[in-house]
Design a protein around this motif. Structure first.
Motif, PDB file in Angstrom:
ATOM      1  N   GLN A  33       1.427  -1.221   0.417  1.00 30.53           N
ATOM      2  CA  GLN A  33       0.354   0.394   0.063  1.00 30.53           C
ATOM      3  C   GLN A  33       0.781   1.477  -0.233  1.00 30.53           C
ATOM      4  N   VAL A  34       0.690   2.026  -1.221  1.00 29.98           N
ATOM      5  CA  VAL A  34       2.492   3.044  -1.117  1.00 29.98           C
ATOM      6  C   VAL A  34       1.295   3.848  -2.034  1.00 29.98           C
ATOM      7  N   ASP A  35       1.425   5.024  -0.860  1.00 31.91           N
ATOM      8  CA  ASP A  35       0.645   6.580  -0.774  1.00 31.91           C
ATOM      9  C   ASP A  35       2.077   7.663  -1.038  1.00 31.91           C
ATOM     10  N   HIS A  36       1.702   8.635  -2.504  1.00 30.98           N
ATOM     11  CA  HIS A  36       2.602   9.723  -2.423  1.00 30.98           C
ATOM     12  C   HIS A  36       2.559  10.982  -1.668  1.00 30.98           C
ATOM     13  N   VAL A  37       3.258  11.539  -0.438  1.00 31.66           N
ATOM     14  CA  VAL A  37       2.455  12.280   0.182  1.00 31.66           C
ATOM     15  C   VAL A  37       4.252  13.836  -0.166  1.00 31.66           C
ATOM     16  N   LEU A  38       3.634  15.245  -0.274  1.00 34.03           N
ATOM     17  CA  LEU A  38       4.193  15.926  -0.786  1.00 34.03           C
ATOM     18  C   LEU A  38       5.040  16.279   1.129  1.00 34.03           C
ATOM     19  N   PRO A  39       5.463  17.286   0.680  1.00 37.48           N
ATOM     20  CA  PRO A  39       6.931  17.530   1.918  1.00 37.48           C
ATOM     21  C   PRO A  39       5.617  18.105   2.155  1.00 37.48           C
ATOM     22  N   SER A  40       5.004  19.412   2.314  1.00 38.08           N
ATOM     23  CA  SER A  40       4.079  20.181   2.759  1.00 38.08           C
ATOM     24  C   SER A  40       3.100  19.940   3.802  1.00 38.08           C
ATOM     25  N   GLN A  41       3.108  18.969   3.242  1.00 35.87           N
ATOM     26  CA  GLN A  41       1.516  17.854   4.207  1.00 35.87           C
ATOM     27  C   GLN A  41       1.844  16.585   5.429  1.00 35.87           C
ATOM     28  N   VAL A  42       3.301  16.743   6.136  1.00 35.93           N
ATOM     29  CA  VAL A  42       4.067  16.020   6.762  1.00 35.93           C
ATOM     30  C   VAL A  42       3.020  17.354   7.765  1.00 35.93           C
ATOM     31  N   ARG A  43       2.572  15.987   8.951  1.00 27.11           N
ATOM     32  CA  ARG A  43       2.144  16.813  10.040  1.00 27.11           C
ATOM     33  C   ARG A  43       2.216  16.631  11.179  1.00 27.11           C
TER      34      ARG A  43
END
Length: 321
Positions: A33-43
């Motif tokens: 299960q793979v998700d792409h996350v932008l750095p701005s969406q790490v919280r």
């Protein structure tokens, strides 16, 4: 496994070159299960790290097969693996992401370890091994830099500490009437530290060696035939086959314990004239080029490594040298 790739947007990605894209494809191929996350969406939210990610699949047309699902909230403690694959520069936002990822529980495998990314400036990390590098000065003093240039033979390379892909690298030689102006520009009038390095033979290009868990996977030669000073692929260099020589192997063996101690599992080291120039830790590239030249699959070796670390009992890799 549940995996998150913290990386730049997929739009405009070079599918036949990008290493992160290769890793994404392999992770999806294996059924993770793979998700792409932008750095701005790490919280950080309330009591834990969370991500806003988009699931990744590769069921689109051949020219652009990647597909992203709708945004969804991902609980950090539920993950098995996080890959930090954001391109440099290592700026304040990059730093903040590493500090947040440090708050994930130890059960989450992170490639590379956030504290290791903070410790290993890609221009300065090699200086832990000064006998392997060219003569080097780190300073913001224009007079000290020009004196160093004269002391090491009259020619130096000047590099910004936060530079990447060959950007901002200057060649300073004897007889150049603009050398003081160039040094002043690089140091922003003596206010910003730069790396000054004795010039070594650049005519044959530089060698990128990919290293996984302290072992060399293989090497790629990067050479710019246009007469430009830098050989990075992003600045016009081309990739050529190369071998990991015995001298290269000794360099890797020297730095391997240092890398392991800092959790820097997957890195790219750059050699120029047999000298260690840089240790690239943020998002090392050249995996696709190495695959094409050597017939290996860097992405499989990296995913095997991550699965073992996440206790998924993948077979040990067999690396042909």
């Amino acid at each position: 496994m549940k995996m998150v790739f913290v990386m730049d947007p997929l739009e405009g990605i070079q599918r036949d070159h990008d290493t992160s894209y290769l890793f994404l494809q392999e992770a999806v191929r294996r059924g993770h299960q793979v998700d792409h996350v932008l750095p701005s969406q790490v919280r950080w939210d309330s009591w834990r790290v969370v991500f806003v990610g988009r699931s990744v699949s590769f069921d689109g047309p051949p020219e652009a097969p990647e597909r992203l699902g709708p945004p969804r909230l991902i609980e950090g403690p539920d993950l098995d693996v996080v890959l930090i694959r954001t391109d440099p520069p290592f700026d304040a936002d990059y730093l903040a992401v590493t500090l947040l990822l440090d708050l994930l529980p130890d059960s989450v495998v992170i490639l590379n370890r956030p504290s290791g990314l903070r410790d290993a400036n890609e221009k300065l990390a090699a200086l832990h091994f000064p006998d392997l590098t060219p003569a080097t000065l780190v300073s913001q003093d224009p007079e000290a830099i020009d004196e160093f240039r004269q002391r090491v033979g009259g020619a130096i390379a000047l590099k910004p500490l936060d530079g990447f892909a060959g950007k901002g690298v200057l060649l300073i030689r004897d007889g150049d009437p603009n050398r003081r102006a160039l040094i002043g520009m690089a140091t922003q009038g003596g206010t910003v530290k730069v790396v000054a390095q004795q010039l070594v033979d650049t005519s044959q290009g530089d060698k990128r060696i990919l290293v996984l868990d302290g072992q060399p996977l293989g090497a790629v030669l990067r050479r710019n035939d246009t007469g430009a000073f830098t050989h990075n692929l992003a600045s016009g260099g081309r990739a050529l086959p190369a071998r990991v020589e015995e001298s290269d192997r000794r360099i890797v063996e020297r730095i391997a314990p240092w890398l392991r101690q800092r959790g820097l599992d997957f890195v790219g080291i750059d050699l120029l004239g047999g000298k260690l120039i840089e240790i690239n830790v943020t998002s090392p590239t050249c995996a696709q080029e190495l695959n094409r030249f050597d017939g290996i699959h860097v992405e499989r070796l990296v995913l095997d490594h991550l699965e073992r670390r996440a206790n998924r009992f993948a077979p040990a890799p067999v690396i042909d040298q």
